[in-house]
Design a protein around this motif. Structure first.
Motif, short mmCIF file in Angstrom:
data_model
loop_
_atom_site.label_atom_id
_atom_site.label_comp_id
_atom_site.label_asym_id
_atom_site.label_seq_id
_atom_site.Cartn_x
_atom_site.Cartn_y
_atom_site.Cartn_z
N LEU A 545 -29.05 -5.47 8.51
CA LEU A 545 -30.18 -4.68 8.99
C LEU A 545 -29.72 -3.27 9.37
N TYR A 546 -28.54 -3.19 9.98
CA TYR A 546 -28.02 -1.89 10.39
C TYR A 546 -27.74 -0.99 9.20
N VAL A 547 -27.20 -1.55 8.12
CA VAL A 547 -26.95 -0.75 6.92
C VAL A 547 -28.25 -0.19 6.38
N ARG A 548 -29.28 -1.02 6.42
CA ARG A 548 -30.59 -0.56 5.92
C ARG A 548 -31.13 0.56 6.81
N PHE A 549 -30.95 0.39 8.13
CA PHE A 549 -31.41 1.40 9.09
C PHE A 549 -30.72 2.74 8.83
N TRP A 550 -29.40 2.74 8.74
CA TRP A 550 -28.67 3.99 8.52
C TRP A 550 -29.04 4.61 7.18
N CYS A 551 -29.25 3.78 6.21
CA CYS A 551 -29.62 4.29 4.89
C CYS A 551 -30.92 5.07 4.98
N LYS A 552 -31.90 4.52 5.66
CA LYS A 552 -33.19 5.20 5.79
C LYS A 552 -33.05 6.49 6.59
N PHE A 553 -32.24 6.41 7.65
CA PHE A 553 -32.04 7.59 8.48
C PHE A 553 -31.40 8.72 7.67
N PHE A 554 -30.31 8.42 6.96
CA PHE A 554 -29.63 9.48 6.20
C PHE A 554 -30.42 9.91 4.97
N ALA A 555 -31.29 9.03 4.49
CA ALA A 555 -32.19 9.43 3.42
C ALA A 555 -33.19 10.46 3.97
N ASP A 556 -33.68 10.21 5.17
CA ASP A 556 -34.63 11.16 5.80
C ASP A 556 -33.98 12.52 6.02
N LEU A 557 -32.67 12.52 6.29
CA LEU A 557 -31.97 13.79 6.50
C LEU A 557 -31.58 14.45 5.18
N GLY A 558 -31.80 13.76 4.08
CA GLY A 558 -31.48 14.32 2.78
C GLY A 558 -30.05 14.08 2.32
N TYR A 559 -29.33 13.26 3.05
CA TYR A 559 -27.94 12.99 2.65
C TYR A 559 -27.82 11.87 1.62
N LEU A 560 -28.84 11.02 1.54
CA LEU A 560 -28.79 9.92 0.58
C LEU A 560 -30.03 9.96 -0.30
N PRO A 561 -29.86 9.80 -1.61
CA PRO A 561 -31.01 9.85 -2.51
C PRO A 561 -31.66 8.48 -2.73
N PHE A 562 -31.58 7.58 -1.78
CA PHE A 562 -32.19 6.25 -1.92
C PHE A 562 -32.45 5.71 -0.52
N ARG A 563 -33.35 4.75 -0.40
CA ARG A 563 -33.74 4.26 0.92
C ARG A 563 -33.32 2.82 1.20
#
Length: 799
Positions: A545-563
């Motif tokens: 769950l934590y990996v998914r959370f960070w993924c969404k957070f960094f996607a929102d910041l534009g650092y990751l191109p996937f959610r």
RNA sequence: GGCCGAGUGGCGGAAUUGGUAUACGCGCUAGACUCAAAAUCUGGUGCCCUCUGGGCUUAUGGGUUCGAGUCCCAUCUCGGCUACCA
């Protein structure tokens, strides 16, 4: 006669793989230079905590699954990334240090060296140039950077919270260090101590984390576990006015606003701030005593004793629906962390409230009509409202909407959603963890350590025990504690990060493990991520769950191109001892994989056996006998190539060869490793029966390679073949003559041989079936109906 | 208590879309090789019977279907996760 010597063969190939860096993935740039057609494949297992005991058979199963898939895709000529790393911060190394005085850093290095050596001895196709280690400053610099991003956006914040405390050792305790409510070291009963701690605001993503679960290619049980953990429930927040005090209100959360006419008392959690304001002089002493005791109570005690306890505050509230005075109680069955920490109790329709009302003799008013066949005293289902004034006769579902509307109009309530999931507590008063990059000014306000001062290096100390103020041993590094930010003298945070924070982003570090300018290289992450296949047998909710959370957070910041970070999750089962019980040192039933290898079986047998042992996602019991069968199988493969007795025309096994290639390939796509090995065994049995051609052996060796890579490499070398994954000819899957089953009324009565080209002629098939002697016996006169199914190779006659 | 998963030979398990139940492996067993043993190879191996044949069988009981391990209903047993979440 050559003899299969796994130890020698494995040594040879491991040396070759090591020297040629055989499993190095191409970077995105290299892959692009090689042409457009190269597809990427990023696979990983959940990286291990390198314990002193070394690899156990559970690791081997987990790694063998990923390895088989990595090799399968490599043989299909994809650009495969299969990295490896170590999750090294954590309590065991710290406990070991406290006990022995050996620094966690030193012990960790030794354990990593041992793990690496053992992983290499198993012949895993790992890109060793990408190894990562969470306690390496080059890595945790970026863990700290991640923390600062969360801090910047307000998603890392501080809050008072209770922590386990051992009054004798004068130290905070981790959950794992509390055994049945007692300190793991001295046995003293533990207490709860209120401390200011850091949290990540995972609840900000609760809805998205929940909604996107359904779209994941993950095992159903993990998806359900995550949904339950998030635990969304819809209901209403309602204010109850305190009687005789127009300024005091108590807010409650309920999923059943339709039952408000049956609310006969309120209950507050023992931690509720309103208690002090409303309790009467008479009740004061009893109430405060109760609250103190309840807060001290360990969770274990709460679980053991479900008998309701509580105390009356002496105060009353007004039920806004009935206008009646209702008493306000305090009880530990109401949790401060959920909803409002206060409830309206409807004993007629809630079992917990019912028990409480029973014990303390409080009134019970039914407001939902029970179905006639309902035998329970306390009905919690739906139905028509009764005793509810103008809502009488309304169905409960409709009444919920109606009552919420009325509450909103009256300004005393509104609809509300709550979650079971709480914010993620990440403060650890531990030494062996990633330092939190924060410092405090004179007034105790937290400030971010500027990015250019990262990493905040983890200091070496002499004594690893937490200090008596509840701070971690980092507080003992006096020089380290002092830091200057913008010319101002500050003191560093001594809490360290929960280990789960370190593992919440490691999958992305793999794409550019040496990057010094960013946590992950933007180009590489774009090419490699998300992870295509992720395999593990633990952390159904927390880590995943934590990996998914960070993924969404960094996607929102534009650092990751996937959610979503993981496309496909494989969740493997445990390997238990031969008696079916969990392996454990204390029981003395541990199977050491290195012992198995060194006993003469070798790594290929061990790996193949662990994939053959049963479906990968179910628990399995080790069998010291069954592994011998896998060794015999590999030995037979060896003999087919190195001690051939006769070679045959390559057409002899053409059906079996194509069928096996198809079966094994399809099994890989559905992760059916055990049946893939079984198919290979069948093929080998066939080759022993019919003799083998060189084409047969090449296909066998190629299909075997993901399971037993050393032996297969040896075979392919002898056969002078590459290892490219074999294709198959659909037309070659059907034999010239096909066996068709004849049933009468669904019972098997005969088998007929039909030339393949006549199979689709259902009239002919029917005639052939009816002509069978044994069929005639069961069919008198004209059959009622004949079902002829060429595809199923079956004829059913209804007599 | 809630949710999820599973029940198939002596054992681990297979049957992927409703179509030959028990693949593959272990164990057991007979034979070949051997002075002998191990290793290896070849065959047999769900249960029952009145045995060149037949009956029964996927936890139990019902149902749907030409046909059910597979779908539906009920019951039992085991395992996992979760746990006073209003």
């Amino acid at each position: 006669m050559k003899k299969y010597d796994p130890i020698k063969i494995e040594e040879k190939w491991q040396k070759i793989w090591d020297e040629t860096e055989a499993f190095k993935a191409k970077t995105s740039k290299e892959a692009k230079a090689d042409g457009e057609n190269v597809q990427k494949m990023f696979l990983a297992e959940m990286f291990p905590y390198p314990s002193g005991a070394g690899l156990h058979v559970g690791h081997v199963r987990n790694f063998s699954i990923v390895d088989a898939m990595a090799r399968f895709y490599t043989q299909q000529r994809l650009n495969v990334l299969r990295p490896f790393g170590y999750d090294t911060f954590g309590l065991p190394a710290e406990n070991y240090a406290i006990k022995t005085g050996i620094s966690p850093e030193v012990a960790t290095k030794q354990n990593i060296d041992n793990f690496r050596k053992q992983a290499k001895r198993l012949g895993f196709a790992i890109d060793w140039s990408r190894e990562i280690n969470t306690s390496d400053p080059k890595y945790y610099k970026w863990t700290q950077w991640c923390f600062l991003k969360l801090f910047e956006k307000g998603l890392a914040y501080q809050k008072e919270s209770y922590q386990w405390w051992c009054p004798v050792d004068q130290t905070v305790l981790a959950n794992e260090q509390v055994e049945n409510g007692h300190c793991w070291r001295c046995g003293t009963e533990v207490e709860k101590k209120k401390m200011k701690q850091w949290f990540f605001k995972i609840t900000a993503y609760a809805d998205e984390l929940l909604d996107e679960v359904d779209s994941l290619d993950w095992p159903e049980k993990i998806k359900v576990a995550q949904k339950n953990w998030i635990g969304r429930s819809e209901g209403a927040e309602i204010s109850f006015k305190v009687d005789n005090d127009d300024n005091q209100f108590i807010k409650v959360f309920t999923t059943r606003p339709d039952t408000i006419f049956g609310a006969t008392f309120l209950v507050l959690a023992p931690e509720h701030p309103m208690i002090a304001k409303i309790m009467t002089e008479n009740a004061k002493e009893k109430v405060l005593d109760y609250c103190k005791e309840a807060i001290k109570k360990s969770e274990i005690e709460r679980q053991e004793n479900k008998e309701k306890t509580g105390v009356f505050t002496g105060a009353y509230a007004i039920n806004p629906a009935t206008g009646k005075q209702i008493p306000i109680w305090v009880s530990d069955y109401v949790l401060m962390g959920y909803g409002e920490g206060a409830i309206m109790a409807v004993p007629a329709h809630d079992e917990r409230d019912f028990d409480f009302a029973n014990k303390f003799d409080l009134p019970v008013i039914e407001v939902i009509e029970k179905p006639e066949d309902e035998t329970e005293k306390c009905y919690h289902g739906e139905g028509k409202l009764i005793n509810s004034d103008r809502f009488n006769g309304v169905e409960s579902a409709d009444a919920r909407d109606g009552i919420i509307k009325w509450l909103e109009d009256a300004g005393i309530g509104k609809s509300r959603v709550t979650y079971k999931m709480r914010d993620w507590l990440i403060s650890r008063q531990r030494y062996w963890g990633c330092p939190i990059p924060i410092a405090y000014d004179k007034d105790g306000n937290p400030h971010a350590i500027p990015e250019d001062q990262l990493p905040v290096i983890h200091p070496e100390v002499e004594d690893y025990k937490p200090d008596s103020t509840g701070r971690s041993a980092l507080a003992k590094a006096k020089d380290w504690l002092k830091v200057t930010i913008d010319g101002e003298e500050m003191t560093r945070e001594t809490d360290t990060l929960d280990g789960y924070a370190c593992s919440s982003w490691y999958l992305w570090r793999y794409v550019s493990p040496d990057c010094e300018t960013a946590a992950w290289d933007p180009e590489e992450i774009k090419y490699w991520a998300p992870t295509d296949v992720y395999c593990g047998g633990d952390h159904a909710v927390a880590h995943l769950l934590y990996v998914r959370f960070w993924c969404k957070f960094f996607a929102d910041l534009g650092y990751l191109p996937f959610r979503e970070p993981v496309k496909r999750l494989l969740y493997n089962g445990y390997i238990n001892a031969p008696d079916g019980k969990k392996m454990s040192k204390s029981k003395g039933n541990v199977i050491d994989p290195l012992d198995v290898i060194n006993s003469g079986y070798g790594a290929d047998t061990l790996r193949t056996y662990e994939l053959f042992i049963g479906p990968y996602n179910e628990d399995a019991a080790w069998s010291t006998k069954a592994i011998g069968g896998v060794y015999r199988f590999l030995n037979r493969c060896y003999n087919l190539v190195f001690n051939p007795e006769n070679t045959v025309d390559e057409k002899v096994n053409i059906v079996a060869r194509n069928k096996t290639a198809k079966k094994v390939t399809e099994d890989f796509h559905r992760a059916g490793f055990n049946t893939a090995v079984a198919a290979l065994m069948e093929f080998v049995n066939e080759l022993y029966k019919n003799g083998a051609s060189e084409a047969d052996l090449v296909v066998l060796a190629k299909l075997l390679k993901p399971f037993a890579p050393h032996l297969a490499s040896e075979m392919l070398e002898e056969l002078k073949s590459d290892d490219e994954w074999p294709t198959w000819d659909e037309k070659a899957l059907v034999a010239d003559v096909v066996e068709v089953v004849v049933q009468v009324n669904g019972k098997l009565r005969a088998k007929i041989q039909v030339p393949a080209e006549e199979l689709n002629d259902t009239d002919k098939l029917t005639a052939l079936a009816l002509a069978e002697e044994n069929v005639k016996k069961y069919v008198e006169g004209e059959p009622k109906r004949v079902i002829a199914l060429p595809k199923a190779k079956l004829v059913n006659i209804v007599a």
